[in-house]
Motif scaffolding. Sequence first.
Motif, mmCIF file in Angstrom:
data_model
loop_
_atom_site.group_PDB
_atom_site.id
_atom_site.type_symbol
_atom_site.label_atom_id
_atom_site.label_comp_id
_atom_site.label_asym_id
_atom_site.label_seq_id
_atom_site.Cartn_x
_atom_site.Cartn_y
_atom_site.Cartn_z
ATOM 1 N N ASP A 123 46.330 7.288 43.670
ATOM 2 C CA ASP A 123 47.229 7.977 44.573
ATOM 3 C C ASP A 123 48.126 9.527 43.790
ATOM 4 N N ALA A 124 47.727 10.233 43.205
ATOM 5 C CA ALA A 124 48.473 11.030 42.746
ATOM 6 C C ALA A 124 49.161 11.634 43.451
ATOM 7 N N ASP A 125 49.027 12.345 44.676
ATOM 8 C CA ASP A 125 49.395 13.324 45.544
ATOM 9 C C ASP A 125 50.449 12.164 46.742
ATOM 10 N N ASN A 126 50.773 10.495 46.217
ATOM 11 C CA ASN A 126 51.063 10.035 47.239
ATOM 12 C C ASN A 126 50.808 10.190 48.496
ATOM 13 N N THR A 127 49.561 10.041 49.245
ATOM 14 C CA THR A 127 48.493 10.366 50.100
ATOM 15 C C THR A 127 49.570 8.434 51.103
ATOM 16 N N PHE A 128 48.659 7.836 50.847
ATOM 17 C CA PHE A 128 48.633 6.797 51.399
ATOM 18 C C PHE A 128 50.265 5.523 51.126
ATOM 19 N N SER A 129 50.781 4.870 52.131
ATOM 20 C CA SER A 129 51.834 4.163 51.931
ATOM 21 C C SER A 129 51.978 3.086 50.993
ATOM 22 N N HIS A 130 52.409 1.559 51.143
ATOM 23 C CA HIS A 130 52.358 0.885 50.543
ATOM 24 C C HIS A 130 51.284 -0.126 50.614
ATOM 25 N N LYS A 131 51.417 -0.671 52.304
ATOM 26 C CA LYS A 131 50.608 -1.067 52.498
ATOM 27 C C LYS A 131 49.352 -1.138 51.896
ATOM 28 N N GLU A 132 48.822 0.780 52.322
ATOM 29 C CA GLU A 132 48.081 0.658 52.168
ATOM 30 C C GLU A 132 47.243 0.741 50.581
ATOM 31 N N GLN A 133 47.987 0.948 50.342
ATOM 32 C CA GLN A 133 47.994 0.802 48.648
ATOM 33 C C GLN A 133 47.344 -0.551 48.479
ATOM 34 N N THR A 134 48.587 -1.649 49.265
ATOM 35 C CA THR A 134 48.294 -3.376 49.019
ATOM 36 C C THR A 134 46.944 -3.763 49.522
#
Length: 1403
Positions: A123-134
């Motif tokens: 996620d180099a562009d910070n497209t995803f939220s922490h919940k999505e990253q989880t």
Amino acid sequence: MKGLTVDQISADRVTFLAQQYWSPETKDTHQPYDPQVIEDVYQTEVHATDFNTRRIVVLELSQYLENYAWPNYSQQASPAHLMTVVVLVNEKFRERVPAWDSFEKQPENFPIFLRHLMKALLDADNTFSHKEQTSLVMFLNHLYNSIESELIRNGISHTVSYNILECLSEGQLQSVLKNFPNWSKALKRTARHRKKLSGQDLENFDFDTQFLNKLMLQFIEKLESIPIPEEGPAPGDLVQYCERFLELAIDLQSQLPTRRFFNTLLHCCNLIVKCQLSAFASREEGKLFSQLLHIMKVYAQFEINDNTGQPLSDLDCMKLHYDEVKEMQSITFRNFEELQEFSFSSVASVDSVNQLQNYLDQLENEHLLKMCNLLHLLSKEDENRTDSRFLKEVLLWKYQRRLSQLEAINRMPLYPTEKIIWDDNIVPSEYFSGDACLALPKLNLQFLTLHDYLLRNFDLFRLESTYEIRQDIEDIVTRLNPWEAEDEAILFRGWARMAQPINSFLIVEVAKPNVGEDKPSRVRADVTVQLNVRREIKSEWESLRKHDVCLLLSIRKPKDIPDLKGYFPEQFGIQFIRGCEIEGMLDENGRVIEEGPEPKPEIKGDTRSYRVWLDCNQYKIDMDNVKSTGIDTYESFNILMRRKPKENNFKAVLETIRDLMNIKCVVPDWLQDIILGYGDPGAAHYTQRDNSLATLDFNDTFLEFEHLKASFPGSTITNPPNSEMVPPFKLKFEEQKSGKRIVDEEEGKVNKEINVEAYTIPSRGPYPYTVPKKNKVQFTPTQIEAIRAGMQPGLTMVVGPPGTGKTDVAVQIISNIYHNNPAERTLVVTHSNQALNQLFEKVIALDVDERHLLRLGHGEEALETEKDFSRYGRVNYVLAKRLELLDEVTRLKESLGVQGAMGASCETAGYFFLQHVLARWERYMSRVRIEPGKAVNVKDIDDHFPFHVFFSNAPQPLFKEKTYEEDMEIAEGCFRYLENIFTQLKEFRAFEMLRSGLDRTRYLLVKEAKIIAMTCTHAALKRRELVQLGFQFDNILMEESAQILEIETFIPLLLQNPEDGRNRLKRWIMIGDHHQLPPVIKNMAFQKFSNMEQSLFTRFVRLNVPVVQLDAQGRARSTICDLYRWRYKNLGDLPHVISWPEYRVANAGFCHDYQLINVEDLEGKGETEPRKYFYQNLAEAEYVVHIYMYMRLLGYPASSISLLTTYNGQKELLRDVVEQRCARNPLFGRPHKISTVDKYQGQQNDYILLSLVRTKAVGHLRDVRRLVVAMSRARLGLYIFARSHLFKNCYELQPAFAQLTRRPQFLQLAPWERYQCERPWNQTPQGKPVRVQDVTDMSRLVGQMYSEMCASWNAQTGLNEPGQLKTNELPADTGARYDSDDETKQNKEEEESTMIVNEVEAN
């Protein structure tokens, strides 16, 4: 999560979209694929609802993944499309249903998807939220834990390959290559491969190489963003991300294919040190994180060589540690003058944490950094980091002395305490939903070493037992209802059968520690209680036996009105919990009453005292705490609690596992890699073994020569010319060992020639009872292959679908091994006493000498035989048989006219045989044996026979005087009969010399018995005793293998000491069905998160170990079998399910042999939930019971009908309705069994009435294994009561419910028919069927039929009013009480009416 109602699902927007785009029911009218639908659904149903589980369940149940999201995935897929797939697969894992089927059916999109996934994780562009990253991290972990799938294994293997070593700094890489020189060759190959790549391929290769390293760096960045408590709260989504990442790191380290290079990368990144120093680890919210970090430390330092995969002993680990510290001392000597003392000190004097800390405190930051760089401890990112705290922790982590895991386990108390029992991170509550991460080990495909295998099972078994103990404590303390009086005394307003207030508790002995230990060698105490209770309860307390486990509770300051939803120990004042083991009850003189055959002395009054052993490790910990806190735990106990014996064996099993960890576990060489999950899964199969047998004696396996030829289709059968081909047969297989890896038996077969030789079993004597018992089962070709594999050395796995004769195959294997290898001993293990008894009864019926059979453990009394096969029962049999044989010796002596007490003992009988019997036989043979130049008259055989008088009680004439060969065989048979008498007496001689019953039972177990049967629980409980006795065996056969816990399957392999460092086990036969229900795990967290329900049998199947799947069932009608046939490969029917009379006629009164009956709400109510997970459905219960009443009125025997359901709550409701409506009425009575589907596994009946209960959500029937069990219990009729449109839309259940819904979903009856009608099974009833609309309609029909029958009976008996029949005149077929889980047979007439036949066709 509360279930969704059908109405909610039907009215849902997702359902509307599904009908337009992806529902299989509307596939002919689907609109074209629209990526905007994916975007909208994700945003509105997932993202906008904050990943609401209810919304995700609706999506997943609608088959959104299978029919829309995955088939349309492509290179252009959006982040929402990616997240949709990720979220739905995660939900499938949460629900424990197959997740990768769609991927494997359409694998072409998987590489694209995987590339998108990996880029999204970074996620180099910070497209995803922490919940999505989880969610992405959870999905990645599922991938790494599913490497048995070739698609997934090929996709992710390059991310954990040796190329990731390029992420190390130059110094770290050189240090690693110094330890593992062969890795340098792999890196050179990587470099050469990289040079050949260009463009996108090179970019992808570099991305894969850096992937895990970058992911760790990203995690560290997120972790360090969590502030200290004073600076603000920790974001909840970020907390979950960090926990899930540690779970991923643990799982990568805990299986060798992913660990080998990742563990090196993890150490070089100093991930553990950075986690330890993070602010999050010290926060209250970081408790679970810290517990996960502890597990990660264990695996990071695990005693294994990461290169070879070989386990490291404590000595190996110590040498490695000493080498590392010496290297550090060498560098400090050359570069740091201030550490000269450290450099010249012994390793043992400087490697403790405190000593190392003292030395490191002497260095400045620059010197610490220089030391870390000289030792190559810092990654590229940290090479210039001057944080002294970080640098010191790095050095301490690397060079401190570590306590070995084994030592830690040996110091661990085996009883749970209050600190563990109510820690939800370690022992989660029963309401675990599967959403959270837990600090628990997992049982997956592979294990690092045998120690790792035992360690994980030890932890999980201990915690599962702890959970059960917590349930018992909460139930008992709630019943006791404690309260505190004004004088602070604890009084009890309630009463509990399993607990008593303690009058006094006194420590009576604290023995000195053993040499080398710091804990007491023994701690004993006396506990006194007042048994002022009913006689039967008092008897239960007085029956506490040696080694029974009890719990000691200390209750102080309970709440006046406890809140049952609050923290239980706080509400009820539970201060301490300790375990103890009963030594015995004390007599009036204070002495322990010893157990034995003598009756126990009567003790006056109600006061009883028990001598108990306390846990020595726990006692030491508590005494150390007294010094620091001043609180003595052992002065505060006020409750003594006992548990049910069946649930109270945890300590013995834990001790067994701990014993195994403390010895060198010698697993057979040919099994070890397979048990750990590595190597060729077919390596232990007989086709791959060097010691496989070319010639096998099948004894009575084949009924005739034609049966033999039919058993090997595709093979050429040859036999000697002019020979009479009658059983038994020996077969020689002219096959070459298969060199390729095989997955199942069919691949392992080679179409070659089979040479058949018939032989005659030598006569055993002239009496009819000496004729051997023979097998009567006509085995199928697949069953013959299973029997053949079981007779060969190696591992044999047999998958037995319902009704395919698993037990018959097992019994034949046991019999063949017994006859072919008389010197070998076979251990038979099953999950339940019932299954063991069924198998043992069939073994008894075969040609096996009784003296060689032994049944260990409880449950032997349930054997359907008058003979006692327990240890003492077999000793009594031997002693009685000895007297019987000695009487025969005396009779023989008298018949020969020999003087003296030849039958006085086994010893004198032996002399008599040598001097008189054998001598006469040899003289006789010299006269009648044909020799060159010597003619013998047939009549001479009779005339010279010396034992005519003895055999005068045999059928006469003894000799036929037709042919020499025939009469000679009779004579030799007579001598074999005599010889067998003296052989048995020779074996029994030891029982004369051994005087005590205990010694005799031990000798019987160790020397005499050849077939020893026990449950897996008994094996786990008694391992130490069996090993000490010198118990040995050569073969193991396990029935119900798929229902046995992993560790309880493993322990029986090690019930004997090795010989010359090797395990003598030759054969391991496992028989089970992984498509049916797994072992029962009460705690959902251990079942779902830790995968504790996975049996060793199931894991072997996942590893592609070769199996034989039995392929012909003989239980159910072919139409009923179709409901579960799809789950098995090529499952057919035996001829008798078509030809036998009961299968050829229809079920009287019913239009169909199976039917799904839709049940709507009754008075506005469907499923109800009186308490958590206690589901009931009154409409279905009433409907089921009324159908039962209808069947009884038609004349169906109650013993042929079982009522099943999928929930305990419904089972209780069914029992209540039956008691209310049927039990006391002679026309109805009780059905044979009312049970849950889970409890009924392994049983069957002619007619099954099944209630599925749920109307809001599918529930746990979604587990296809439960569906298979539910569908396969009926032989002749299956009637399912359910909310049909809820279940038919479930993807996993579709193969069965698609067939069920083809028939009308309202009941169609023919009430004019009577039981055992002659209507053919494939014809509809004559006349118009009665259509039953609902349960009310059914009730009216049954009421009308009942009134008519009562009126008819009144007319015949002269009674004036309906229902006045005497209740004591119950017909014989009213069925058994159903308050037991064991099947009980009724009288002979009933037994015949419900005869459960051999599930393999018998002649």
